[in-house]
Design a protein around this motif. Structure first.
Motif, PDB file in Angstrom:
ATOM      1  N   PRO A  14       1.035  12.403  19.568  1.00 19.47           N
ATOM      2  CA  PRO A  14       2.225  11.817  18.930  1.00 19.47           C
ATOM      3  C   PRO A  14       2.117  10.296  18.896  1.00 19.47           C
ATOM      4  CG  PRO A  14       2.839  13.452  20.591  1.00 19.47           C
ATOM      5  CD  PRO A  14       1.374  13.198  20.766  1.00 19.47           C
ATOM      6  N   GLU A  15       2.542   9.727  17.783  1.00 17.05           N
ATOM      7  CA  GLU A  15       2.535   8.272  17.623  1.00 17.05           C
ATOM      8  C   GLU A  15       3.970   7.788  17.435  1.00 17.05           C
ATOM      9  OE1 GLU A  15      -0.098   6.662  18.081  1.00 17.05           O
ATOM     10  OE2 GLU A  15      -1.827   7.857  17.472  1.00 17.05           O
ATOM     11  N   THR A  16       4.193   6.495  17.620  1.00 15.38           N
ATOM     12  CA  THR A  16       5.527   5.942  17.431  1.00 15.38           C
ATOM     13  C   THR A  16       5.850   5.891  15.939  1.00 15.38           C
ATOM     14  OG1 THR A  16       4.756   3.658  17.260  1.00 15.38           O
ATOM     15  CG2 THR A  16       5.246   4.503  19.479  1.00 15.38           C
ATOM     16  N   VAL A  17       7.136   5.820  15.635  1.00 10.53           N
ATOM     17  CA  VAL A  17       7.566   5.688  14.247  1.00 10.53           C
ATOM     18  C   VAL A  17       6.984   4.410  13.643  1.00 10.53           C
ATOM     19  CG1 VAL A  17       9.565   5.332  12.739  1.00 10.53           C
ATOM     20  CG2 VAL A  17       9.654   7.053  14.568  1.00 10.53           C
ATOM     21  N   LYS A  21       4.545   4.093  10.315  1.00  9.91           N
ATOM     22  CA  LYS A  21       4.867   3.224   9.177  1.00  9.91           C
ATOM     23  C   LYS A  21       3.704   2.285   8.860  1.00  9.91           C
ATOM     24  CE  LYS A  21       9.917   3.215   9.544  1.00  9.91           C
ATOM     25  NZ  LYS A  21      11.136   2.393   9.804  1.00  9.91           N
ATOM     26  N   GLU A  22       3.032   1.809   9.894  1.00  7.99           N
ATOM     27  CA  GLU A  22       1.856   0.962   9.674  1.00  7.99           C
ATOM     28  C   GLU A  22       0.764   1.739   8.950  1.00  7.99           C
ATOM     29  OE1 GLU A  22       0.513  -0.555  13.367  1.00  7.99           O
ATOM     30  OE2 GLU A  22       2.293  -1.791  13.729  1.00  7.99           O
ATOM     31  N   ARG A  23       0.608   3.017   9.325  1.00  8.19           N
ATOM     32  CA  ARG A  23      -0.397   3.859   8.661  1.00  8.19           C
ATOM     33  C   ARG A  23      -0.029   4.080   7.203  1.00  8.19           C
ATOM     34  NH1 ARG A  23      -4.708   2.876  10.657  1.00  8.19           N
ATOM     35  NH2 ARG A  23      -3.424   1.059  11.106  1.00  8.19           N
ATOM     36  N   ILE A  24       1.264   4.215   6.931  1.00  8.28           N
ATOM     37  CA  ILE A  24       1.709   4.385   5.550  1.00  8.28           C
ATOM     38  C   ILE A  24       1.332   3.148   4.727  1.00  8.28           C
ATOM     39  CG2 ILE A  24       3.752   4.544   4.059  1.00  8.28           C
ATOM     40  CD1 ILE A  24       5.011   6.282   6.336  1.00  8.28           C
ATOM     41  N   ASP A  25       1.573   1.979   5.294  1.00  8.99           N
ATOM     42  CA  ASP A  25       1.176   0.737   4.614  1.00  8.99           C
ATOM     43  C   ASP A  25      -0.329   0.725   4.365  1.00  8.99           C
ATOM     44  OD1 ASP A  25       3.782  -0.175   4.637  1.00  8.99           O
ATOM     45  OD2 ASP A  25       3.521  -1.347   6.477  1.00  8.99           O
ATOM     46  N   PHE A  26      -1.083   1.160   5.364  1.00  6.27           N
ATOM     47  CA  PHE A  26      -2.543   1.144   5.275  1.00  6.27           C
ATOM     48  C   PHE A  26      -3.054   2.080   4.181  1.00  6.27           C
ATOM     49  CE2 PHE A  26      -6.633   2.996   6.612  1.00  6.27           C
ATOM     50  CZ  PHE A  26      -7.416   1.851   6.644  1.00  6.27           C
ATOM     51  N   ILE A  27      -2.555   3.336   4.169  1.00 11.51           N
ATOM     52  CA  ILE A  27      -3.082   4.274   3.178  1.00 11.51           C
ATOM     53  C   ILE A  27      -2.627   3.902   1.764  1.00 11.51           C
ATOM     54  CG2 ILE A  27      -3.226   6.129   4.882  1.00 11.51           C
ATOM     55  CD1 ILE A  27      -0.828   7.467   3.484  1.00 11.51           C
ATOM     56  N   ARG A  28      -1.435   3.297   1.660  1.00  5.15           N
ATOM     57  CA  ARG A  28      -0.960   2.901   0.333  1.00  5.15           C
ATOM     58  C   ARG A  28      -1.807   1.761  -0.224  1.00  5.15           C
ATOM     59  NH1 ARG A  28      -0.296   4.960  -3.769  1.00  5.15           N
ATOM     60  NH2 ARG A  28       1.127   4.092  -5.315  1.00  5.15           N
ATOM     61  N   ARG A  29      -2.287   0.911   0.684  1.00  4.27           N
ATOM     62  CA  ARG A  29      -3.144  -0.194   0.260  1.00  4.27           C
ATOM     63  C   ARG A  29      -4.398   0.325  -0.443  1.00  4.27           C
ATOM     64  NH1 ARG A  29      -4.749  -3.051   5.289  1.00  4.27           N
ATOM     65  NH2 ARG A  29      -2.482  -2.996   5.548  1.00  4.27           N
ATOM     66  N   TYR A  30      -4.841   1.539  -0.037  1.00  2.00           N
ATOM     67  CA  TYR A  30      -6.039   2.131  -0.635  1.00  2.00           C
ATOM     68  C   TYR A  30      -5.695   3.261  -1.605  1.00  2.00           C
ATOM     69  CZ  TYR A  30      -8.426  -0.807   2.645  1.00  2.00           C
ATOM     70  OH  TYR A  30      -8.877  -1.913   3.321  1.00  2.00           O
ATOM     71  N   ASP A  31      -4.455   3.244  -2.097  1.00  2.00           N
ATOM     72  CA  ASP A  31      -4.021   4.073  -3.213  1.00  2.00           C
ATOM     73  C   ASP A  31      -3.911   5.564  -2.888  1.00  2.00           C
ATOM     74  OD1 ASP A  31      -3.008   4.003  -5.797  1.00  2.00           O
ATOM     75  OD2 ASP A  31      -4.900   4.670  -6.667  1.00  2.00           O
ATOM     76  N   PHE A  32      -3.679   5.913  -1.632  1.00  2.00           N
ATOM     77  CA  PHE A  32      -3.337   7.293  -1.307  1.00  2.00           C
ATOM     78  C   PHE A  32      -1.857   7.509  -1.596  1.00  2.00           C
ATOM     79  CE2 PHE A  32      -7.154   6.600   1.177  1.00  2.00           C
ATOM     80  CZ  PHE A  32      -7.853   7.786   0.962  1.00  2.00           C
ATOM     81  N   ASN A  33      -1.517   8.711  -2.029  1.00  2.00           N
ATOM     82  CA  ASN A  33      -0.123   8.957  -2.409  1.00  2.00           C
ATOM     83  C   ASN A  33       0.547  10.102  -1.643  1.00  2.00           C
ATOM     84  OD1 ASN A  33      -1.569  10.989  -3.620  1.00  2.00           O
ATOM     85  ND2 ASN A  33      -0.754  10.696  -5.679  1.00  2.00           N
ATOM     86  N   SER A  67      11.738   8.315   4.378  1.00  2.00           N
ATOM     87  CA  SER A  67      12.372   7.319   3.512  1.00  2.00           C
ATOM     88  C   SER A  67      11.465   6.113   3.311  1.00  2.00           C
ATOM     89  CB  SER A  67      13.715   6.886   4.113  1.00  2.00           C
ATOM     90  OG  SER A  67      14.301   5.863   3.351  1.00  2.00           O
ATOM     91  N   TYR A  68      10.841   5.665   4.400  1.00  2.00           N
ATOM     92  CA  TYR A  68       9.940   4.517   4.311  1.00  2.00           C
ATOM     93  C   TYR A  68       8.737   4.849   3.429  1.00  2.00           C
ATOM     94  CZ  TYR A  68       7.066   0.544   5.678  1.00  2.00           C
ATOM     95  OH  TYR A  68       6.297  -0.605   5.644  1.00  2.00           O
ATOM     96  N   ALA A  69       8.187   6.051   3.622  1.00  2.00           N
ATOM     97  CA  ALA A  69       7.031   6.466   2.818  1.00  2.00           C
ATOM     98  C   ALA A  69       7.384   6.510   1.339  1.00  2.00           C
ATOM     99  CB  ALA A  69       6.531   7.834   3.291  1.00  2.00           C
TER     100      ALA A  69
END
Length: 239
Positions: A14-17, A21-33, A67-69
């Motif tokens: 388990p990871e923190t919220v 959110k940081e991972r969401i920023d990271f994958i979006r930077r590389y165009d994952f949806n 919501s953040y994603a």
């Protein structure tokens, strides 16, 4: 590709919220949806809320993540184990009766309880309730029901009686169809599952409804020709 996903295994770690959110920023930077959250039973709901807060997620935390994603253009898909990998549920007092291994019955790996009993109507009722509670938190069209590594099929008294007529393959397929009915009719979503049990029950493949999305989890670098997940030889699974 229209579908570009990254998976996070929160069942084992388990990871923190904030980290998610940081991972969401990271994958979006590389165009994952899509972000796939492998959870098993890590979400606390009204019907299942036994995990400590630091080892699980509240409904509010999941809504915050989703919501953040969505604000970043990322859909979130939950993976909830509704057959195998059920130890999060079955090792909790009060939930043991939902399992395939009862008492000291030995399965493939001893008495370790990790498979839901597909013959117990109370099990199906609980799975429907929990799946509906989790699905409410994820607006994505997909719901992943797990279904990998359900090694203990046909061990409880009710399932033993079904073996002669249906075999393990038939019991697996029957449970799949029951869960599919829940996902499509009650959750109104498209069901995903892992595909490895078809290595063991290949006869079930042609009988599987075509609206089930099969996902291949492999550890090979040669993804075009992987070993079977259950230890089989290299063969062209994708063909």
């Amino acid at each position: 590709f229209a579908f570009r996903a990254v998976q996070m295994d929160l069942a084992r770690q388990p990871e923190t919220v904030a980290f998610i959110k940081e991972r969401i920023d990271f994958i979006r930077r590389y165009d994952f949806n899509y972000l796939v959250l492998y959870l098993e039973g890590r979400i606390r709901t009204r019907s299942f809320h036994t995990f400590p807060e630091n080892m699980s997620y509240s409904e509010e935390e999941i809504r915050d993540i989703v919501s953040y994603a969505l604000s970043k253009g990322v859909q979130v898909i939950p993976v909830v184990s509704l057959f195998g990998h059920a130890e999060h549920f079955l090792n909790v007092p009060g939930f043991e009766s939902y399992g395939e291994l009862q008492g000291n019955t030995r399965g493939r790996f001893g008495t370790f309880k990790h498979v839901f009993c597909p013959s117990n109507p109370e099990t199906l009722k609980f799975l429907e309730t929990y799946a509906m509670e989790v699905a409410e938190l994820f607006p994505c069209e997909y719901f992943h029901a797990g279904f990998d590594e359900a090694w203990d099929i046909g061990y409880c008294e009710a399932c033993k009686k079904r073996l002669e007529k249906e075999g393990q393959s038939g019991i697996f397929l029957s449970h799949l169809k029951n869960i599919l009915k829940i996902v499509t009719k009650k959750l109104h979503k498209t069901m995903m599952i892992w595909d490895d049990l078809y290595d063991i029950y290949p006869d079930a493949l042609e009988k599987t409804p075509r609206d089930v999305v099969l996902c291949a989890w492999h550890y090979d670098t040669l993804v075009e020709l992987p070993f079977g997940h259950a230890g089989g030889p290299r063969s062209d699974h994708f063909a």
